[in-house]
Design a protein around this motif. Sequence first.
Motif, PDB file in Angstrom:
ATOM      1  N   ARG A 197       0.836  -1.204   0.000  1.00  0.00           N
ATOM      2  CA  ARG A 197       0.000   0.000   0.000  1.00  0.00           C
ATOM      3  C   ARG A 197       0.871   1.255   0.000  1.00  0.00           C
ATOM      4  NH1 ARG A 197      -5.393  -0.499   3.756  1.00  0.00           N
ATOM      5  NH2 ARG A 197      -6.249  -2.393   2.833  1.00  0.00           N
ATOM      6  N   LYS A 198       1.917   1.217   0.776  1.00  0.00           N
ATOM      7  CA  LYS A 198       2.823   2.369   0.840  1.00  0.00           C
ATOM      8  C   LYS A 198       3.450   2.637  -0.520  1.00  0.00           C
ATOM      9  CE  LYS A 198       6.977   4.006   3.205  1.00  0.00           C
ATOM     10  NZ  LYS A 198       8.010   3.689   4.225  1.00  0.00           N
ATOM     11  N   HIS A 199       3.868   1.601  -1.221  1.00  0.00           N
ATOM     12  CA  HIS A 199       4.492   1.777  -2.536  1.00  0.00           C
ATOM     13  C   HIS A 199       3.494   2.360  -3.540  1.00  0.00           C
ATOM     14  CE1 HIS A 199       7.732  -1.513  -1.585  1.00  0.00           C
ATOM     15  NE2 HIS A 199       7.959  -0.353  -0.970  1.00  0.00           N
ATOM     16  N   ILE A 200       2.245   1.922  -3.479  1.00  0.00           N
ATOM     17  CA  ILE A 200       1.234   2.453  -4.396  1.00  0.00           C
ATOM     18  C   ILE A 200       0.983   3.928  -4.124  1.00  0.00           C
ATOM     19  CG2 ILE A 200      -1.209   2.324  -5.039  1.00  0.00           C
ATOM     20  CD1 ILE A 200      -1.056  -0.692  -4.547  1.00  0.00           C
ATOM     21  N   VAL A 201       0.873   4.286  -2.853  1.00  0.00           N
ATOM     22  CA  VAL A 201       0.641   5.689  -2.495  1.00  0.00           C
ATOM     23  C   VAL A 201       1.828   6.559  -2.894  1.00  0.00           C
ATOM     24  CG1 VAL A 201       0.284   7.273  -0.568  1.00  0.00           C
ATOM     25  CG2 VAL A 201      -0.962   5.113  -0.629  1.00  0.00           C
ATOM     26  N   MET A 202       3.050   6.056  -2.688  1.00  0.00           N
ATOM     27  CA  MET A 202       4.239   6.814  -3.078  1.00  0.00           C
ATOM     28  C   MET A 202       4.316   6.969  -4.597  1.00  0.00           C
ATOM     29  SD  MET A 202       7.128   5.335  -0.440  1.00  0.00           S
ATOM     30  CE  MET A 202       8.399   6.363  -1.173  1.00  0.00           C
ATOM     31  N   ALA A 203       3.942   5.925  -5.331  1.00  0.00           N
ATOM     32  CA  ALA A 203       3.920   6.030  -6.790  1.00  0.00           C
ATOM     33  C   ALA A 203       2.886   7.047  -7.248  1.00  0.00           C
ATOM     34  CB  ALA A 203       3.627   4.662  -7.407  1.00  0.00           C
ATOM     35  N   ASP A 204       1.731   7.034  -6.605  1.00  0.00           N
ATOM     36  CA  ASP A 204       0.683   8.017  -6.925  1.00  0.00           C
ATOM     37  C   ASP A 204       1.176   9.429  -6.650  1.00  0.00           C
ATOM     38  OD1 ASP A 204      -1.712   9.227  -7.549  1.00  0.00           O
ATOM     39  OD2 ASP A 204      -2.761   8.548  -5.759  1.00  0.00           O
ATOM     40  N   LEU A 205       1.846   9.607  -5.526  1.00  0.00           N
ATOM     41  CA  LEU A 205       2.366  10.921  -5.167  1.00  0.00           C
ATOM     42  C   LEU A 205       3.412  11.398  -6.166  1.00  0.00           C
ATOM     43  CD1 LEU A 205       2.558  13.251  -3.116  1.00  0.00           C
ATOM     44  CD2 LEU A 205       4.208  11.882  -1.828  1.00  0.00           C
ATOM     45  N   LEU A 208      -4.354  18.567  -7.042  1.00  0.00           N
ATOM     46  CA  LEU A 208      -5.204  18.012  -5.984  1.00  0.00           C
ATOM     47  C   LEU A 208      -4.865  16.548  -5.727  1.00  0.00           C
ATOM     48  CD1 LEU A 208      -8.725  19.552  -6.712  1.00  0.00           C
ATOM     49  CD2 LEU A 208      -7.239  20.002  -4.757  1.00  0.00           C
ATOM     50  N   LEU A 209      -4.536  15.818  -6.792  1.00  0.00           N
ATOM     51  CA  LEU A 209      -4.137  14.422  -6.604  1.00  0.00           C
ATOM     52  C   LEU A 209      -2.868  14.318  -5.770  1.00  0.00           C
ATOM     53  CD1 LEU A 209      -4.826  12.912 -10.158  1.00  0.00           C
ATOM     54  CD2 LEU A 209      -6.145  12.560  -8.061  1.00  0.00           C
ATOM     55  N   ILE A 210      -1.977  15.287  -5.919  1.00  0.00           N
ATOM     56  CA  ILE A 210      -0.776  15.321  -5.062  1.00  0.00           C
ATOM     57  C   ILE A 210      -1.181  15.478  -3.600  1.00  0.00           C
ATOM     58  CG2 ILE A 210       1.324  16.596  -4.496  1.00  0.00           C
ATOM     59  CD1 ILE A 210       1.556  17.428  -7.363  1.00  0.00           C
ATOM     60  N   CYS A 211      -2.100  16.389  -3.339  1.00  0.00           N
ATOM     61  CA  CYS A 211      -2.539  16.644  -1.963  1.00  0.00           C
ATOM     62  C   CYS A 211      -3.184  15.406  -1.353  1.00  0.00           C
ATOM     63  CB  CYS A 211      -3.519  17.815  -1.934  1.00  0.00           C
ATOM     64  SG  CYS A 211      -2.823  19.391  -2.473  1.00  0.00           S
ATOM     65  N   PHE A 212      -4.044  14.739  -2.116  1.00  0.00           N
ATOM     66  CA  PHE A 212      -4.717  13.548  -1.601  1.00  0.00           C
ATOM     67  C   PHE A 212      -3.732  12.410  -1.374  1.00  0.00           C
ATOM     68  CE2 PHE A 212      -8.559  15.331  -3.959  1.00  0.00           C
ATOM     69  CZ  PHE A 212      -9.113  15.868  -2.802  1.00  0.00           C
ATOM     70  N   ALA A 213      -2.792  12.238  -2.285  1.00  0.00           N
ATOM     71  CA  ALA A 213      -1.789  11.183  -2.120  1.00  0.00           C
ATOM     72  C   ALA A 213      -0.890  11.478  -0.924  1.00  0.00           C
ATOM     73  CB  ALA A 213      -0.959  11.038  -3.394  1.00  0.00           C
ATOM     74  N   PHE A 214      -0.524  12.733  -0.740  1.00  0.00           N
ATOM     75  CA  PHE A 214       0.329  13.089   0.395  1.00  0.00           C
ATOM     76  C   PHE A 214      -0.425  12.901   1.711  1.00  0.00           C
ATOM     77  CE2 PHE A 214       2.165  16.285   3.322  1.00  0.00           C
ATOM     78  CZ  PHE A 214       3.471  15.796   3.360  1.00  0.00           C
ATOM     79  N   LYS A 215      -1.709  13.198   1.700  1.00  0.00           N
ATOM     80  CA  LYS A 215      -2.515  12.987   2.904  1.00  0.00           C
ATOM     81  C   LYS A 215      -2.591  11.508   3.248  1.00  0.00           C
ATOM     82  CE  LYS A 215      -7.123  13.828   4.804  1.00  0.00           C
ATOM     83  NZ  LYS A 215      -8.482  14.387   4.536  1.00  0.00           N
ATOM     84  N   ARG A 216      -2.774  10.662   2.243  1.00  0.00           N
ATOM     85  CA  ARG A 216      -2.817   9.222   2.484  1.00  0.00           C
ATOM     86  C   ARG A 216      -1.464   8.722   2.978  1.00  0.00           C
ATOM     87  NH1 ARG A 216      -5.096   6.925  -3.068  1.00  0.00           N
ATOM     88  NH2 ARG A 216      -5.057   4.936  -1.958  1.00  0.00           N
ATOM     89  N   TYR A 217      -0.397   9.296   2.447  1.00  0.00           N
ATOM     90  CA  TYR A 217       0.937   8.889   2.893  1.00  0.00           C
ATOM     91  C   TYR A 217       1.178   9.293   4.345  1.00  0.00           C
ATOM     92  CZ  TYR A 217       6.007   8.533   3.117  1.00  0.00           C
ATOM     93  OH  TYR A 217       7.293   8.216   3.499  1.00  0.00           O
TER      94      TYR A 217
END
Length: 218
Positions: A101-109, A160-169
């Motif tokens: 999950r962490k790798h997916i969120v980091m890739a999204d970010l 906005l996708l950066i913000c959401f990905a960073f929040k999830r991270y």
Amino acid sequence: MEGNVYGAAKAGGAFDLQNFLQQPHTITRIVSWVFSIIVFGCITSEGYMNSIHSPNLKCIFNQNVDACHYGVAIGVIAFLICIVFFALDAYFPQISNAIQRKHIVMADLGISGVWTFLWFIGFCFLTNQWVSTIPTPIIGADSARAAIAFSFFSIFSWGLLICFAFKRYRMGAEDFSEKYMDPTNDYPPYPNVAENYQQPPFGNAVRSDTEEYKPPMY
């Protein structure tokens, strides 16, 4: 299940389509997906033209083919990226491994950050070339303006996708340990055979009896 691991509940729950579609990052990703379709669709449909003197197609943006190629390239790749991460977002709650999950969120970010920058470059590039275009009646002028406008809008949607990905991270694994504990550590160590070895109780006695015994002389 209780707990939150990188912005989603722990694996095991049923997939809720309605709740998934109402999530802010899902809505933003769909919007970014639509914007990318508009950008490369406008350029591919009416972004190329030919003059009466030549059958060769030329880019509507100051006849600079690189501008059209750039707009189409980032639009198509953004379209594919949105599809991939849309599928990953849907499958995300079923992933039980927190490291994955962490790798997916980091890739999204990371990818969202790169594409925000590329959309900014694309907006500046297309705008500059459009301003430099000779002011003559152009059939695809509306499509060119639409491509520029939605390139500009894509900067904010991917931001906005950066913000959401960073929040999830930042959420991380609240109730979930990412470290694997070796189950063998729960057992006590094996006893030291060399240290605990004891000689048989009668070994010395037998040896002493043998040494003291002397056969008779004839």
